[in-house]
Write an enzyme that holds these catalytic residues in place. Structure first.
Site, PDB file in Angstrom:
ATOM      1  CD  GLU A  87      -3.151  -1.046   0.342  1.00  0.00           C
ATOM      2  OE1 GLU A  87      -3.182  -0.157  -0.529  1.00  0.00           O
ATOM      3  OE2 GLU A  87      -4.066  -1.901   0.490  1.00  0.00           O
ATOM      4  CD  GLU A 128     -13.830   4.823  -3.962  1.00  0.00           C
ATOM      5  OE1 GLU A 128     -13.278   4.524  -2.893  1.00  0.00           O
ATOM      6  OE2 GLU A 128     -14.192   4.011  -4.807  1.00  0.00           O
ATOM      7  CG  ASN A 164     -10.422   2.326  -5.575  1.00  0.00           C
ATOM      8  OD1 ASN A 164     -10.264   2.050  -4.401  1.00  0.00           O
ATOM      9  ND2 ASN A 164     -11.498   2.945  -6.026  1.00  0.00           N
ATOM     10  CG  HIS A 206      -6.985  -1.770  -4.202  1.00  0.00           C
ATOM     11  ND1 HIS A 206      -5.766  -1.141  -4.270  1.00  0.00           N
ATOM     12  CD2 HIS A 206      -7.165  -2.098  -2.885  1.00  0.00           C
ATOM     13  CE1 HIS A 206      -5.244  -1.069  -3.048  1.00  0.00           C
ATOM     14  NE2 HIS A 206      -6.072  -1.649  -2.197  1.00  0.00           N
ATOM     15  CG  HIS A 251      -5.762  -6.016   1.059  1.00  0.00           C
ATOM     16  ND1 HIS A 251      -6.851  -5.990   0.219  1.00  0.00           N
ATOM     17  CD2 HIS A 251      -5.257  -4.755   1.070  1.00  0.00           C
ATOM     18  CE1 HIS A 251      -7.000  -4.763  -0.252  1.00  0.00           C
ATOM     19  NE2 HIS A 251      -6.054  -3.990   0.247  1.00  0.00           N
TER      20      HIS A 251
HETATM   21  N1  LIG Z   1     -10.434   0.395   5.140  1.00  0.00           N
HETATM   22  C1  LIG Z   1      -9.427   0.610   4.327  1.00  0.00           C
HETATM   23  O1  LIG Z   1      -9.221   1.733   3.855  1.00  0.00           O
HETATM   24  C2  LIG Z   1      -8.515  -0.524   3.972  1.00  0.00           C
HETATM   25  C3  LIG Z   1      -7.348  -0.269   3.233  1.00  0.00           C
HETATM   26  C4  LIG Z   1      -6.500  -1.331   2.964  1.00  0.00           C
HETATM   27  C5  LIG Z   1      -6.814  -2.601   3.409  1.00  0.00           C
HETATM   28  N2  LIG Z   1      -7.959  -2.817   4.103  1.00  0.00           N
HETATM   29  C6  LIG Z   1      -8.309  -4.154   4.603  1.00  0.00           C
HETATM   30  O2  LIG Z   1      -7.339  -4.541   5.556  1.00  0.00           O
HETATM   31  C7  LIG Z   1      -7.329  -5.974   5.655  1.00  0.00           C
HETATM   32  C8  LIG Z   1      -5.896  -6.450   5.733  1.00  0.00           C
HETATM   33  O3  LIG Z   1      -5.285  -5.873   6.836  1.00  0.00           O
HETATM   34  P1  LIG Z   1      -3.885  -6.383   7.395  1.00  0.00           P
HETATM   35  O4  LIG Z   1      -2.986  -6.679   6.273  1.00  0.00           O
HETATM   36  O5  LIG Z   1      -3.486  -5.398   8.410  1.00  0.00           O
HETATM   37  O6  LIG Z   1      -4.247  -7.814   8.012  1.00  0.00           O
HETATM   38  P2  LIG Z   1      -4.761  -8.362   9.422  1.00  0.00           P
HETATM   39  O7  LIG Z   1      -5.463  -7.380  10.212  1.00  0.00           O
HETATM   40  O8  LIG Z   1      -5.507  -9.608   9.064  1.00  0.00           O
HETATM   41  O9  LIG Z   1      -3.397  -8.753  10.176  1.00  0.00           O
HETATM   42  C9  LIG Z   1      -2.510  -9.653   9.593  1.00  0.00           C
HETATM   43  C10 LIG Z   1      -2.026 -10.707  10.611  1.00  0.00           C
HETATM   44  O10 LIG Z   1      -1.079 -10.107  11.472  1.00  0.00           O
HETATM   45  C11 LIG Z   1      -1.448 -10.348  12.837  1.00  0.00           C
HETATM   46  N3  LIG Z   1      -0.957  -9.192  13.579  1.00  0.00           N
HETATM   47  C12 LIG Z   1      -1.443  -7.937  13.532  1.00  0.00           C
HETATM   48  N4  LIG Z   1      -0.633  -7.108  14.196  1.00  0.00           N
HETATM   49  C13 LIG Z   1       0.360  -7.858  14.714  1.00  0.00           C
HETATM   50  C14 LIG Z   1       1.515  -7.553  15.472  1.00  0.00           C
HETATM   51  N5  LIG Z   1       1.824  -6.302  15.790  1.00  0.00           N
HETATM   52  N6  LIG Z   1       2.321  -8.584  15.840  1.00  0.00           N
HETATM   53  C15 LIG Z   1       2.043  -9.856  15.450  1.00  0.00           C
HETATM   54  N7  LIG Z   1       0.994 -10.191  14.705  1.00  0.00           N
HETATM   55  C16 LIG Z   1       0.159  -9.206  14.337  1.00  0.00           C
HETATM   56  C17 LIG Z   1      -2.933 -10.523  12.801  1.00  0.00           C
HETATM   57  O11 LIG Z   1      -3.384 -11.255  13.896  1.00  0.00           O
HETATM   58  C18 LIG Z   1      -3.104 -11.280  11.486  1.00  0.00           C
HETATM   59  O12 LIG Z   1      -2.834 -12.645  11.691  1.00  0.00           O
HETATM   60  C19 LIG Z   1      -8.058  -6.488   4.428  1.00  0.00           C
HETATM   61  O13 LIG Z   1      -9.290  -7.008   4.828  1.00  0.00           O
HETATM   62  C20 LIG Z   1      -8.262  -5.251   3.567  1.00  0.00           C
HETATM   63  O14 LIG Z   1      -9.428  -5.319   2.794  1.00  0.00           O
HETATM   64  C21 LIG Z   1      -8.792  -1.798   4.397  1.00  0.00           C
HETATM   65 ZN   LIG Z   2      -5.787  -1.930  -0.147  1.00  0.00          ZN
END
Ligand SMILES: NC(=O)c1ccc[n+]([C@@H]2O[C@H](COP(=O)([O-])OP(=O)(O)OC[C@H]3O[C@@H](n4cnc5c(N)ncnc54)[C@H](O)[C@@H]3O)[C@@H](O)[C@H]2O)c1
Ligand SMILES: [Zn+2]
Length: 352
Positions: free
Chosen positions: A179, A227, A235, A238, A257
């Site tokens: 990202e 948006e 996006n 994406h 993701h």
């Molecule tokens: N709302 C938005 O603007 C937006 C933007 C981008 C992505 N997203 C969403 O975000 C999600 C992905 O988020 P992500 O990549 O943060 O994944 P996640 O929240 O699933 O975390 C990834 C893994 O890391 C672990 N974890 C988290 N913090 C930790 C830490 N400090 N130490 C050890 N383990 C840790 C979690 O338990 C999980 O197993 C997707 O669903 C995506 O669609 C949303």
């Molecule tokens: Zn994203």
């Protein structure tokens, strides 16, 4: 420590940010504090949060299973039941301690409970620090479609402490980098170049690239929160990325993701090249960067028809054409670009 002002809320970034959260809670005088975490953030992040935040010592914990599969309606129902059983009123607050899964899910649950209670994001993954915790998009997956049900609701505040990255697995760190690469590609050539050169992520470097990425996102979202136009810039990568991610969810090889977005950016950069929006040299720079960080990731076996079908469900589409945000040179973007199915399939071949 730095503070970025967003639409009615602050994003505090730095090692003292949890102390700032404590002050924020003291001022707000919420009726009850709830903390949402998964088993990993419960183990690795909650102790640090509680150590620096007296106001949360009496907080009630809500825990969900880690991973994308928790972004679903049944989990929301369980959380709403827990809030109801604990008699959470409209002055309660939900602290989302985790990655983008937790902030998307917790934000969604909070935005609808009693027509909306405050939520605060304390991101613990690089992806959530640099992107998901700001901007107000909340949501869950539905019927195999990513983020199909959701709201746009801004958090009451965001507190980013890069120290949480110390326990984050390397695969997750790399996924988060995607990202940041995106932010560079659409808006900041220098950020892209600096991530490309990255060998290891020191605390100082993390602070710097997280801040740069958040500022880019914040600037874009502030101009277009709903948006209607330029927020679509975010996006980039994406349209194909979400299709890859949704498709992979139904296979034995789920993609993170950020990983899906990385390959989405590579194929959408190829489309930008074919549409003469970027040069061959620029495309090769992008390809080199993506291959450097993500060459170890295996994509699920290709099913282009299914991927096209998933893209048609994507929110960026009007009528039958699939619309993309493309690059217009590195550091600039072009929204609402109609792309033929043939070109999309060539772009998918580029990553298979
Ligand atoms: N709302 C938005 O603007 C937006 C933007 C981008 C992505 N997203 C969403 O975000 C999600 C992905 O988020 P992500 O990549 O943060 O994944 P996640 O929240 O699933 O975390 C990834 C893994 O890391 C672990 N974890 C988290 N913090 C930790 C830490 N400090 N130490 C050890 N383990 C840790 C979690 O338990 C999980 O197993 C997707 O669903 C995506 O669609 C949303
Ligand atoms: Zn994203």
């Amino acid at each position: 420590m730095s503070t970025i002002r967003s639409a009615g809320y602050n994003i505090v970034i730095g090692n003292d940010s949890i102390a700032s959260l404590n002050k924020f809670l003291a001022l707000k005088k919420y009726s009850t504090h709830f903390i949402l975490c998964d088993e990993n953030t419960f183990r690795d992040c909650l102790p640090e949060l509680l150590y620096h935040c007296d106001y949360l010592h009496e907080a009630q914990l809500l825990e969900v299973e880690s991973g994308e599969q928790s972004k679903n309606l049944n989990v929301c129902v369980d959380l709403w039941k827990s809030l109801t059983e604990s008699e959470a009123d409209r002055k309660a607050v939900l602290i989302n301690l985790g990655g983008g899964t937790i902030s998307d899910l917790g934000g969604f649950v909070a935005s609808l409970y009693k027509r909306g209670i405050d939520f605060v994001n304390v991101p613990t993954t690089l992806l959530a620090m640099a992107d998901a915790s700001v901007g107000g998009k909340t949501g869950i997956d539905f019927e195999g479609l990513k983020n199909h049900i959701g709201t746009i609701t801004q958090p009451a505040a965001v507190f980013v402490n890069p120290k949480f990255l110390d326990t984050l697995p390397q695969r997750e760190v790399l996924a988060g980098l995607a990202e940041i690469i995106k932010a560079g590609l659409i808006a900041d050539k220098k950020l892209f170049a600096s991530v490309t050169r990255l060998k290891a992520l020191s605390r100082q470097k993390a602070d710097q690239i997280i801040s740069a990425s958040v500022q880019i996102k914040n600037k874009i979202v502030s101009k277009d929160p709903l948006e209607k136009n330029i927020r679509k810039a975010l996006n980039f990568g994406h349209t194909i990325g979400h299709a890859l991610e949704s498709f992979a969810l139904s296979t034995q090889q789920p993609l993170l993701h950020g990983e899906a977005v990385a390959f989405g950016m590579l194929s959408e950069s190829f489309i930008s090249l074919e549409q003469k929006l970027i040069t061959k040299t620029e495309f090769l720079q992008i390809e080199k960067c993506i291959r450097k960080f993500y060459s170890g990731i295996q994509l699920p076996p290709p099913d282009n028809d299914r991927l096209l079908q998933l893209m048609r469900h994507d929110k960026k589409n009007q009528d039958e054409t699939i619309n993309f945000t493309l690059l217009d040179g590195i550091g600039k973007f072009k929204i609402n670009c109609a792309v033929t199915d043939e070109l999309i399939i060539s772009a998918l071949r580029k990553i298979q």
